[in-house]
Motif scaffolding. Structure first.
Motif, mmCIF file in Angstrom:
data_model
loop_
_atom_site.group_PDB
_atom_site.id
_atom_site.type_symbol
_atom_site.label_atom_id
_atom_site.label_comp_id
_atom_site.label_asym_id
_atom_site.label_seq_id
_atom_site.Cartn_x
_atom_site.Cartn_y
_atom_site.Cartn_z
ATOM 1 N N UNK A 35 0.834 -1.210 0.000
ATOM 2 C CA UNK A 35 0.000 0.000 0.000
ATOM 3 C C UNK A 35 0.868 1.259 0.000
ATOM 4 N N UNK A 36 1.937 1.242 0.789
ATOM 5 C CA UNK A 36 2.848 2.390 0.834
ATOM 6 C C UNK A 36 3.545 2.587 -0.512
ATOM 7 N N UNK A 37 3.896 1.483 -1.170
ATOM 8 C CA UNK A 37 4.518 1.572 -2.494
ATOM 9 C C UNK A 37 3.555 2.229 -3.477
ATOM 10 N N UNK A 38 2.311 1.770 -3.483
ATOM 11 C CA UNK A 38 1.325 2.318 -4.414
ATOM 12 C C UNK A 38 1.062 3.794 -4.134
ATOM 13 N N UNK A 39 1.050 4.186 -2.875
ATOM 14 C CA UNK A 39 0.814 5.590 -2.526
ATOM 15 C C UNK A 39 1.989 6.479 -2.902
ATOM 16 N N UNK A 42 4.187 7.728 -8.610
ATOM 17 C CA UNK A 42 3.441 8.785 -9.292
ATOM 18 C C UNK A 42 2.239 8.199 -10.031
ATOM 19 N N UNK A 43 1.182 8.983 -10.106
ATOM 20 C CA UNK A 43 -0.012 8.539 -10.816
ATOM 21 C C UNK A 43 0.199 8.748 -12.311
ATOM 22 N N UNK A 44 -0.006 7.697 -13.083
ATOM 23 C CA UNK A 44 0.170 7.762 -14.524
ATOM 24 C C UNK A 44 -1.174 7.535 -15.200
ATOM 25 N N UNK A 45 -1.360 8.155 -16.341
ATOM 26 C CA UNK A 45 -2.607 7.940 -17.072
ATOM 27 C C UNK A 45 -2.522 6.635 -17.859
ATOM 28 N N UNK A 46 -3.644 6.075 -18.143
ATOM 29 C CA UNK A 46 -3.724 4.828 -18.894
ATOM 30 C C UNK A 46 -4.422 5.146 -20.208
ATOM 31 N N UNK A 47 -3.667 5.253 -21.273
ATOM 32 C CA UNK A 47 -4.213 5.728 -22.538
ATOM 33 C C UNK A 47 -4.664 4.609 -23.463
ATOM 34 N N UNK A 48 -4.650 3.388 -23.024
ATOM 35 C CA UNK A 48 -4.996 2.269 -23.909
ATOM 36 C C UNK A 48 -6.417 2.400 -24.472
#
Length: 65
Positions: A35-39, A42-48
């Motif tokens: 959970x700490x890793x995910x937090x 950085x948030x990336x967009x998913x353009x698929x």
């Protein structure tokens, strides 16, 4: 700790070290570490779904109605 919890903690610790180049926080179990890793990532967009070249290979589930 059960074996699968130990393995989760080992894998999450290795991932933390690989991503951040420092030891993980002490006394954190595997789930909390993930959970700490995910937090911390950085948030990336998913353009698929918006990329016309890739949308054809996505399979959506169909209802049985």
């Amino acid at each position: 700790m059960p074996v699968n919890c130990d393995q989760l903690h080992e894998e999450a610790s290795a991932l933390w070290l690989n991503l951040f180049g420092e030891p993980p926080p002490p006394e954190v179990d595997g789930a909390q570490l993930l959970e700490a890793i995910m937090n911390r990532l950085p948030e990336l967009s998913y353009s698929r779904l918006t990329n016309a070249g890739k949308i054809l290979d996505i399979v959506f589930p169909q209802s049985d109605q």
